[in-house]
Design a protein around this motif. Structure first.
Motif, PDB file in Angstrom:
ATOM      1  N   LYS A   1      17.373  -4.441  -3.423  1.00  0.00           N
ATOM      2  CA  LYS A   1      16.791  -3.543  -4.419  1.00  0.00           C
ATOM      3  C   LYS A   1      17.824  -2.543  -4.906  1.00  0.00           C
ATOM      4  O   LYS A   1      18.395  -1.789  -4.126  1.00  0.00           O
ATOM      5  N   GLY A   2      18.090  -2.562  -6.224  1.00  0.00           N
ATOM      6  CA  GLY A   2      19.065  -1.641  -6.804  1.00  0.00           C
ATOM      7  C   GLY A   2      20.507  -2.054  -6.631  1.00  0.00           C
ATOM      8  O   GLY A   2      21.411  -1.317  -7.030  1.00  0.00           O
TER       9      GLY A   2
ATOM     10  N   TYR B   1      25.237   0.265  -5.060  1.00  0.00           N
ATOM     11  CA  TYR B   1      23.884   0.451  -5.550  1.00  0.00           C
ATOM     12  C   TYR B   1      23.918   1.238  -6.863  1.00  0.00           C
ATOM     13  O   TYR B   1      24.706   2.152  -7.038  1.00  0.00           O
ATOM     14  N   MET B   2      23.041   0.839  -7.762  1.00  0.00           N
ATOM     15  CA  MET B   2      23.074   1.357  -9.126  1.00  0.00           C
ATOM     16  C   MET B   2      22.817   2.857  -9.195  1.00  0.00           C
ATOM     17  O   MET B   2      22.072   3.413  -8.387  1.00  0.00           O
ATOM     18  N   THR B   3      23.414   3.484 -10.186  1.00  0.00           N
ATOM     19  CA  THR B   3      23.116   4.868 -10.497  1.00  0.00           C
ATOM     20  C   THR B   3      21.740   4.926 -11.174  1.00  0.00           C
ATOM     21  O   THR B   3      21.227   3.908 -11.658  1.00  0.00           O
ATOM     22  N   PRO B   4      21.108   6.097 -11.218  1.00  0.00           N
ATOM     23  CA  PRO B   4      19.812   6.204 -11.914  1.00  0.00           C
ATOM     24  C   PRO B   4      19.875   5.725 -13.359  1.00  0.00           C
ATOM     25  O   PRO B   4      18.915   5.116 -13.865  1.00  0.00           O
ATOM     26  N   GLU B   5      20.990   5.980 -14.043  1.00  0.00           N
ATOM     27  CA  GLU B   5      21.116   5.523 -15.433  1.00  0.00           C
ATOM     28  C   GLU B   5      21.077   3.996 -15.514  1.00  0.00           C
ATOM     29  O   GLU B   5      20.420   3.427 -16.408  1.00  0.00           O
TER      30      GLU B   5
ATOM     31  N   VAL C   1      17.981  -1.349 -16.450  1.00  0.00           N
ATOM     32  CA  VAL C   1      17.391  -2.571 -15.881  1.00  0.00           C
ATOM     33  C   VAL C   1      15.872  -2.552 -16.068  1.00  0.00           C
ATOM     34  O   VAL C   1      15.257  -3.554 -16.452  1.00  0.00           O
ATOM     35  N   GLU C   2      15.240  -1.406 -15.806  1.00  0.00           N
ATOM     36  CA  GLU C   2      13.796  -1.282 -16.001  1.00  0.00           C
ATOM     37  C   GLU C   2      13.411  -1.556 -17.452  1.00  0.00           C
ATOM     38  O   GLU C   2      12.408  -2.224 -17.730  1.00  0.00           O
ATOM     39  N   SER C   3      14.218  -1.054 -18.388  1.00  0.00           N
ATOM     40  CA  SER C   3      13.902  -1.250 -19.806  1.00  0.00           C
ATOM     41  C   SER C   3      14.029  -2.719 -20.210  1.00  0.00           C
ATOM     42  O   SER C   3      13.267  -3.204 -21.045  1.00  0.00           O
TER      43      SER C   3
END
Length: 286
Positions: A62-63, A130-134, A139-141
């Motif tokens: 995850k992430g 692991y991905m940054t919040p940005e 990815v969510e979009s």
């Protein structure tokens, strides 16, 4: 299960999502040698990379952002479970296309992913973090996209470009600071401990002792690698898990709040609405 292949310039983008009521194995291979970067969304599947007699497992995805070289002999196997859906975006290009990529993108591969451009095995792992919040928001979009036709292609082109920009930007920063993976084993362990103990997480001191770092080092390195402080990461995991429990598992708001460690329903509802932009009751009523 959905699997979309999108071609943008000399990149092939694979957007894959899968949910299952029972454990299933989702396996895929590439048709030719590729350099690729995989971005894992909100699911947390097990990944096994297999070729010949070699088996390389990844247990917490995850992430995760994972760069790699793989030829046509390599198999990527995801284990999808009811509580571990698959969300994965792979941005790949053939080795023969690197010098033809627009906007000097090929030079970034040569500079920052040199071990992948000149591989010495059927599968070579490059930098992973692991991905940054940005990056997570991008990815969510992509998985929340509802566009079609030419508009969808325009949307994907912009989002993929932004995602790659953040990826190479993180590599460049890490190369400057030497921050990548010096403490990756301890930090990944810290993350796993927090995720496994959402209802009753350890204190910062307890967590630091368990992974073998002091609290100051834990706080600094955790934020450097994951982009958020330890407490913020824990809060996001609690709220994401509660969202899934209410929407996909039919739990009441009170049950979900208790399950992830909230004693106060008011505090839970306020934190939930601040993160998602709506109150948890909307999931019950929709």
């Amino acid at each position: 299960m959905t699997r979309d292949f999108i071609h943008i310039n000399d990149f092939v983008i694979l957007v894959e999502a899968a949910n299952s009521e029972k454990p299933i194995l989702d396996s895929c291979r590439f048709e030719e040698p590729l350099v690729a970067v995989a971005f894992y969304g909100s699911g947390n599947v097990d990944l096994n990379v297999a070729y010949g007699q070699e088996q390389i497992p990844y247990s917490y995805t995850k992430g995760l952002t994972l760069s790699f070289f793989a030829d046509e002999k390599v198999s990527f196997e995801h284990t999808v479970r009811p509580d571990s859906p698959l969300q994965c975006i792979v941005i790949a290009t053939a080795l023969r296309n690197l010098e033809q990529l627009p906007h000097n993108e090929g030079e970034l591969f040569y500079e920052l992913l040199s071990e992948l451009v000149k591989p010495k095995a059927p599968y070579v792992e490059g930098p992973r973090f692991y991905m940054t919040p940005e990056m997570e928001r991008i990815v969510e979009s992509i998985f929340g996209n509802h566009y079609t036709g030419k508009t969808k292609m325009m949307f994907f082109r912009s989002q993929v470009t932004a995602l790659l920009s953040h990826f190479f930007g993180q590599l460049a920063l890490a190369q400057e600071s030497k921050a990548i993976s010096k403490y990756s084993t301890q930090l990944q362990r810290a993350k796993e401990i927090l995720v496994a103990n959402l209802e009753n997480p350890p204190s910062l001191n307890q967590l630091a002792q368990e992974i073998g770092l002091n609290t100051t080092k834990l706080k600094k390195e955790f934020k450097d690698v994951f982009g958020v402080p330890v407490f913020k990461f824990l809060q996001n995991e609690r709220l994401d898990t509660a969202h899934t429990l209410i929407q996909n598992h039919g739990m009441s708001i009170q049950e979900a709040a208790w399950q992830v460690g909230y004693d106060s329903l008011g505090s839970f509802s306020n934190a939930f609405s601040k993160k998602f932009g709506y109150r948890p009751s909307k999931l019950i009523n929709s």
